[in-house]
Design a protein around this motif. Structure first.
Motif, PDB file in Angstrom:
ATOM      1  N   GLU A  93     -23.007  44.463 -23.354  1.00  0.00           N
ATOM      2  CA  GLU A  93     -24.181  45.072 -22.738  1.00  0.00           C
ATOM      3  C   GLU A  93     -25.333  44.082 -22.811  1.00  0.00           C
ATOM      4  O   GLU A  93     -25.528  43.434 -23.841  1.00  0.00           O
ATOM      5  N   ARG A  94     -26.109  43.975 -21.736  1.00  0.00           N
ATOM      6  CA  ARG A  94     -27.265  43.083 -21.714  1.00  0.00           C
ATOM      7  C   ARG A  94     -28.527  43.896 -21.484  1.00  0.00           C
ATOM      8  O   ARG A  94     -28.573  44.713 -20.576  1.00  0.00           O
ATOM      9  N   SER A  95     -29.520  43.634 -22.304  1.00  0.00           N
ATOM     10  CA  SER A  95     -30.845  44.207 -22.126  1.00  0.00           C
ATOM     11  C   SER A  95     -31.838  43.061 -22.140  1.00  0.00           C
ATOM     12  O   SER A  95     -31.620  42.046 -22.810  1.00  0.00           O
ATOM     13  N   PHE A  96     -32.927  43.219 -21.424  1.00  0.00           N
ATOM     14  CA  PHE A  96     -33.969  42.202 -21.399  1.00  0.00           C
ATOM     15  C   PHE A  96     -35.204  42.790 -22.060  1.00  0.00           C
ATOM     16  O   PHE A  96     -35.656  43.877 -21.693  1.00  0.00           O
ATOM     17  N   VAL A  97     -35.691  42.075 -23.057  1.00  0.00           N
ATOM     18  CA  VAL A  97     -36.838  42.559 -23.826  1.00  0.00           C
ATOM     19  C   VAL A  97     -37.916  41.475 -23.867  1.00  0.00           C
ATOM     20  O   VAL A  97     -37.638  40.302 -23.642  1.00  0.00           O
ATOM     21  N   GLU A  98     -39.132  41.905 -24.134  1.00  0.00           N
ATOM     22  CA  GLU A  98     -40.220  40.949 -24.316  1.00  0.00           C
ATOM     23  C   GLU A  98     -40.763  41.080 -25.728  1.00  0.00           C
ATOM     24  O   GLU A  98     -40.702  42.146 -26.344  1.00  0.00           O
ATOM     25  N   ILE A  99     -41.265  39.989 -26.247  1.00  0.00           N
ATOM     26  CA  ILE A  99     -41.816  39.954 -27.594  1.00  0.00           C
ATOM     27  C   ILE A  99     -43.184  40.641 -27.586  1.00  0.00           C
ATOM     28  O   ILE A  99     -43.991  40.430 -26.681  1.00  0.00           O
ATOM     29  N   VAL A 100     -43.416  41.443 -28.601  1.00  0.00           N
ATOM     30  CA  VAL A 100     -44.736  42.033 -28.790  1.00  0.00           C
ATOM     31  C   VAL A 100     -45.563  41.025 -29.580  1.00  0.00           C
ATOM     32  O   VAL A 100     -45.203  40.665 -30.711  1.00  0.00           O
ATOM     33  N   ASP A 101     -46.627  40.511 -28.953  1.00  0.00           N
ATOM     34  CA  ASP A 101     -47.467  39.510 -29.620  1.00  0.00           C
ATOM     35  C   ASP A 101     -47.890  39.990 -30.999  1.00  0.00           C
ATOM     36  O   ASP A 101     -48.199  41.160 -31.204  1.00  0.00           O
ATOM     37  N   GLY A 102     -47.879  39.072 -31.939  1.00  0.00           N
ATOM     38  CA  GLY A 102     -48.300  39.377 -33.303  1.00  0.00           C
ATOM     39  C   GLY A 102     -47.233  40.020 -34.167  1.00  0.00           C
ATOM     40  O   GLY A 102     -47.517  40.438 -35.288  1.00  0.00           O
ATOM     41  N   THR A 103     -45.980  40.085 -33.661  1.00  0.00           N
ATOM     42  CA  THR A 103     -44.916  40.718 -34.449  1.00  0.00           C
ATOM     43  C   THR A 103     -43.690  39.842 -34.647  1.00  0.00           C
ATOM     44  O   THR A 103     -42.747  40.257 -35.312  1.00  0.00           O
ATOM     45  N   PHE A 104     -43.675  38.647 -34.105  1.00  0.00           N
ATOM     46  CA  PHE A 104     -42.459  37.834 -34.129  1.00  0.00           C
ATOM     47  C   PHE A 104     -42.639  36.634 -35.050  1.00  0.00           C
ATOM     48  O   PHE A 104     -43.631  35.923 -34.981  1.00  0.00           O
ATOM     49  N   VAL A 105     -41.670  36.426 -35.925  1.00  0.00           N
ATOM     50  CA  VAL A 105     -41.611  35.310 -36.862  1.00  0.00           C
ATOM     51  C   VAL A 105     -42.904  35.238 -37.704  1.00  0.00           C
ATOM     52  O   VAL A 105     -43.576  34.224 -37.767  1.00  0.00           O
ATOM     53  N   ILE A 106     -43.210  36.342 -38.310  1.00  0.00           N
ATOM     54  CA  ILE A 106     -44.354  36.396 -39.225  1.00  0.00           C
ATOM     55  C   ILE A 106     -43.836  36.057 -40.621  1.00  0.00           C
ATOM     56  O   ILE A 106     -42.874  36.659 -41.091  1.00  0.00           O
ATOM     57  N   PRO A 107     -44.447  35.066 -41.262  1.00  0.00           N
ATOM     58  CA  PRO A 107     -43.942  34.664 -42.580  1.00  0.00           C
ATOM     59  C   PRO A 107     -44.153  35.768 -43.625  1.00  0.00           C
ATOM     60  O   PRO A 107     -45.007  36.631 -43.486  1.00  0.00           O
ATOM     61  N   VAL A 108     -43.330  35.703 -44.656  1.00  0.00           N
ATOM     62  CA  VAL A 108     -43.435  36.641 -45.766  1.00  0.00           C
ATOM     63  C   VAL A 108     -44.794  36.463 -46.433  1.00  0.00           C
ATOM     64  O   VAL A 108     -45.228  35.331 -46.690  1.00  0.00           O
ATOM     65  N   ALA A 109     -45.451  37.584 -46.718  1.00  0.00           N
ATOM     66  CA  ALA A 109     -46.724  37.527 -47.428  1.00  0.00           C
ATOM     67  C   ALA A 109     -46.453  37.203 -48.894  1.00  0.00           C
ATOM     68  O   ALA A 109     -45.600  37.815 -49.528  1.00  0.00           O
ATOM     69  N   LYS A 110     -47.147  36.215 -49.400  1.00  0.00           N
ATOM     70  CA  LYS A 110     -46.957  35.826 -50.806  1.00  0.00           C
ATOM     71  C   LYS A 110     -47.935  36.629 -51.663  1.00  0.00           C
ATOM     72  O   LYS A 110     -49.110  36.723 -51.342  1.00  0.00           O
ATOM     73  N   PRO A 111     -47.420  37.187 -52.768  1.00  0.00           N
ATOM     74  CA  PRO A 111     -48.290  38.002 -53.644  1.00  0.00           C
ATOM     75  C   PRO A 111     -49.364  37.202 -54.347  1.00  0.00           C
ATOM     76  O   PRO A 111     -49.360  36.053 -54.496  1.00  0.00           O
TER      77      PRO A 111
END
Length: 111
Positions: A93-111
């Motif tokens: 199955e193929r679906s086409f999606v777009e990235i929601v700005d500000g949600t992709f490849v966000i680095p882990v927050a360091k404590p």
């Protein structure tokens, strides 16, 4: 990238290693034919017959050009034939999606 082709594969769970080879082959083919390979993913835990492939493009027109190049690429054609001969993919199955700005490849927050 503006558009990602999200491919859901139902695979034969007894052919998982052969599907891994199939996916690894795309790692050479997809970039050469014009796609930005995000990655292929095999089942590791839980459902054992679902795999994923994600390929990004700048536009739907770029995707169409990529598909055209795949049809004439000897290694791509051989990889499709490999999958068919092994009956690796039961459904695709193929679906086409777009990235929601500000949600992709966000680095882990360091404590």
């Amino acid at each position: 990238m503006k558009l990602t082709c999200f491919i859901r594969y139902q695979i034969d769970p007894f052919q998982k290693e052969a599907f891994r080879t199939y996916a690894e082959n795309w790692g050479r083919i997809i970039p050469r034919c014009g796609g930005y390979l995000v990655g292929y993913f095999l089942p590791a835990e839980g459902t054992n017959d679902i795999a994923w492939g994600l390929i990004a493009f700048d536009s739907l027109a770029e995707y169409e050009a990529y598909r055209s190049r795949l049809r004439t690429d000897p290694e791509a054609r051989a990889n499709f034939a490999f999958a068919q001969s092994k009956r690796l993919v039961l459904r695709e199955e193929r679906s086409f999606v777009e990235i929601v700005d500000g949600t992709f490849v966000i680095p882990v927050a360091k404590p």
